[in-house]
Design an enzyme around this catalytic site. Structure first.
Site, PDB file in Angstrom:
ATOM      1  N   HIS A 227      -7.033   1.497   8.696  1.00 43.57           N
ATOM      2  CA  HIS A 227      -5.996   1.204   7.709  1.00 43.57           C
ATOM      3  C   HIS A 227      -5.960  -0.243   7.246  1.00 43.57           C
ATOM      4  O   HIS A 227      -5.253  -0.571   6.307  1.00 43.57           O
ATOM      5  CB  HIS A 227      -4.615   1.573   8.263  1.00 43.57           C
TER       6      HIS A 227
HETATM    7  C1  UD1 Z   1       1.348  -2.526   7.799  1.00 46.46           C
HETATM    8  C2  UD1 Z   1       1.163  -3.923   8.386  1.00 46.46           C
HETATM    9  C3  UD1 Z   1       0.070  -3.917   9.432  1.00 46.46           C
HETATM   10  C4  UD1 Z   1       0.272  -2.804  10.449  1.00 46.46           C
HETATM   11  C5  UD1 Z   1       0.405  -1.475   9.720  1.00 46.46           C
HETATM   12  C6  UD1 Z   1       0.614  -0.315  10.662  1.00 46.46           C
HETATM   13  C7  UD1 Z   1       1.682  -5.761   6.835  1.00 46.46           C
HETATM   14  C8  UD1 Z   1       1.114  -6.825   5.990  1.00 46.46           C
HETATM   15  N1  UD1 Z   1       0.805  -4.887   7.354  1.00 46.46           N
HETATM   16  O1  UD1 Z   1       0.226  -2.222   7.017  1.00 46.46           O
HETATM   17  O2  UD1 Z   1       0.062  -5.152  10.093  1.00 46.46           O
HETATM   18  O3  UD1 Z   1      -0.835  -2.753  11.321  1.00 46.46           O
HETATM   19  O4  UD1 Z   1       1.515  -1.567   8.822  1.00 46.46           O
HETATM   20  O5  UD1 Z   1       0.590   0.901  10.024  1.00 46.46           O
HETATM   21  O6  UD1 Z   1       2.872  -5.694   7.007  1.00 46.46           O
HETATM   22  N2  UD1 Z   1       2.412   3.996   2.621  1.00 46.46           N
HETATM   23  C9  UD1 Z   1       2.776   5.306   2.442  1.00 46.46           C
HETATM   24  N3  UD1 Z   1       3.731   5.822   3.283  1.00 46.46           N
HETATM   25  C10 UD1 Z   1       4.324   5.077   4.262  1.00 46.46           C
HETATM   26  C11 UD1 Z   1       3.937   3.743   4.403  1.00 46.46           C
HETATM   27  C12 UD1 Z   1       2.986   3.207   3.590  1.00 46.46           C
HETATM   28  O7  UD1 Z   1       2.295   6.005   1.568  1.00 46.46           O
HETATM   29  O8  UD1 Z   1       5.177   5.590   4.990  1.00 46.46           O
HETATM   30  C13 UD1 Z   1       1.365   3.412   1.749  1.00 46.46           C
HETATM   31  C14 UD1 Z   1       1.963   2.460   0.745  1.00 46.46           C
HETATM   32  O9  UD1 Z   1       2.262   3.089  -0.419  1.00 46.46           O
HETATM   33  C15 UD1 Z   1       0.890   1.413   0.573  1.00 46.46           C
HETATM   34  C16 UD1 Z   1       0.099   1.470   1.855  1.00 46.46           C
HETATM   35  O10 UD1 Z   1       0.488   2.642   2.543  1.00 46.46           O
HETATM   36  O11 UD1 Z   1       0.044   1.759  -0.474  1.00 46.46           O
HETATM   37  C17 UD1 Z   1       0.257   0.246   2.707  1.00 46.46           C
HETATM   38  O12 UD1 Z   1       1.563   0.027   3.148  1.00 46.46           O
HETATM   39  P1  UD1 Z   1       2.036  -1.449   3.582  1.00 46.46           P
HETATM   40  O13 UD1 Z   1       3.479  -1.466   3.744  1.00 46.46           O
HETATM   41  O14 UD1 Z   1       1.404  -2.435   2.678  1.00 46.46           O
HETATM   42  O15 UD1 Z   1       1.436  -1.736   4.983  1.00 46.46           O
HETATM   43  P2  UD1 Z   1       0.314  -1.094   5.894  1.00 46.46           P
HETATM   44  O16 UD1 Z   1      -1.013  -1.026   5.273  1.00 46.46           O
HETATM   45  O17 UD1 Z   1       0.837   0.156   6.471  1.00 46.46           O
END
Ligand code: UD1
Length: 385
Positions: A227
């Site tokens: 991820h």
């Molecule tokens: C975040 C943390 C990372 C951690 C990870 C665990 C930061 C910078 N990164 O990354 O350190 O290891 O969480 O999972 O804070 N999304 C969904 N559904 C959800 C959550 C996210 O669809 O419930 C999608 C979002 O739309 C986005 C992507 O996942 O496109 C990334 O979400 P984001 O909040 O940027 O953080 P993570 O990549 O999950």
């Protein structure tokens, strides 16, 4: 209210880290207010952890959701500030290295509310990782830095956070707060994720049905998660990783609980064959079961690297570096970046690894939460005077 602790969480690993601490809050006579930023919002990225780990309902859900880094962190800060002004806690607790961590720490520090950082002192020394920026800045904004390992304490000493120059008190391995308290204060409390594994392993073996659901037998499958932005946001890297996964899966089934970030980006990739068992994100207990019984784990997650290490399962980290350097020492974890030939070679290597019982545990004794709360309780008492 001084003996009120406000916990900020928002992303999946934080629910897991907060669970053992939250569970003991009452025993220590501390009132906990939980603020969920809403960074993770899908049922299987958020709610399932509250239900399964028995964490109390968040008192506030800020519903921030997915946004670019600046907007996400900024909006979180704005909303957290409002909650802090209303609740007036004696201390704010933040976990790990996500945007929710930084937003919680900065909002509190600017209002002169003491901040405790759990999982302080971790460094990858790679500033391109958003998590590295979050960690460093959170540590500098914190008053009590709870390190999970001795390496983390040393990182803070090298940066001058834990030395006499800035009056930072190092009370590593002692769980008495210095009187009078001087900020910042650095403690090696051990790792709360180790607490969680010890507490939940038996529960997982008794309740999880995940192996049967996917027709897997212990030590006869590989487990992978991907991820991190450095792997998902570069299509070449993502392709390399999944091409190597397809080859690996010819030998043993490869199960991949997929983070929504990766799922979105993978949907553009053609030609992924059916040999991979790509499944939605799973709950903590199911993941613990999958981890404990896996033959080899391939991951770019910090938490999963450690869990593999705790459970003595060979691991391959699909990154150039790791902040959990202790896991590399015995060869239980090796770095394979995101190049196909390196990943395949690493699998060959880990297949031959002789798994031995470890003599040294670098991550504490499974009572990190208890040590953390003992200090927080003392801190709150001193503040009350
Ligand atoms: C975040 C943390 C990372 C951690 C990870 C665990 C930061 C910078 N990164 O990354 O350190 O290891 O969480 O999972 O804070 N999304 C969904 N559904 C959800 C959550 C996210 O669809 O419930 C999608 C979002 O739309 C986005 C992507 O996942 O496109 C990334 O979400 P984001 O909040 O940027 O953080 P993570 O990549 O999950």
């Amino acid at each position: 209210m001084k003996n009120k602790c406000l916990t900020v969480v928002g992303a999946r690993p934080q629910f897991i880290k907060a669970a053992p601490v939250s569970r003991l809050m009452k025993k220590f006579g501390i009132k906990e207010i939980i603020v969920h930023t809403g960074q993770h919002y899908d049922y299987n990225m958020s709610r399932v952890f509250f239900e399964e780990l028995g964490i109390k309902e968040p008192d506030y859900n800020l519903c921030i959701g997915s946004l670019p880094h600046g907007a996400q962190t900024g909006r979180m800060m704005e909303r957290i500030e409002g909650v802090l002004l209303k609740e007036k806690p004696g201390i704010v607790l933040v976990y790990g290295d996500t945007n929710s961590t930084l937003a919680g720490a900065l909002s509190a520090a600017k209002l002169h509310i003491p901040v405790a950082h759990i999982e302080a002192g971790l460094r990858s020394f790679n500033k391109k990782m958003p998590e590295e920026i979050n960690r460093v800045l959170t540590d500098y904004a914190s008053d009590i830095l709870f390190c999970p390992t001795e390496t983390a304490v040393k990182n803070l000493q090298k940066e001058g956070i834990a030395n006499s120059m800035n009056k930072g008190k190092l009370i590593s391995n002692s769980f008495e707060l210095p009187h009078p308290f001087t900020s910042p204060c650095v403690v090696n409390a051990g790792d709360v994720m180790y607490d969680s594994v010890l507490y939940n392993l038996d529960i997982a073996s008794k309740t999880s049905k995940i192996l049967r659901a996917y027709n897997l037998s212990p030590r006869n499958y590989y487990l992978a998660t991907i991820h991190r932005a450095e792997n998902t946001d570069n299509s070449e890297n993502l392709k390399n990783i999944f091409c190597s996964f397809q080859k690996i899966a010819k030998k043993y089934p490869l199960i991949v609980p997929l983070h929504p970030r990766t799922k979105k980006l993978l949907s553009d990739m053609k030609g992924l064959d059916k040999t991979l068992k790509i499944i939605p994100p799973v709950s903590y207990l199911d993941m613990l079961m999958l981890t404990n019984s896996a033959r080899i784990i391939l991951t770019d997650s910090g938490g999963l690297q450690k869990e593999a290490f705790f459970l003595n399962v060979p691991c391959i980290t699909l990154r150039n570096e790791t902040e959990w350097v202790e896991t590399l020492r015995s060869g239980m974890n090796i770095l394979a970046e995101n190049k196909e030939y390196k990943i395949l070679k690493a699998v060959e290597n880990q297949e031959k690894l002789k798994v031995k019982k470890r003599s040294k545990n670098y991550f504490g004794d499974g009572n990190a939460a208890e040590k953390i709360l003992k200090i927080i309780k003392e801190f709150v008492k001193q503040e009350l005077k």
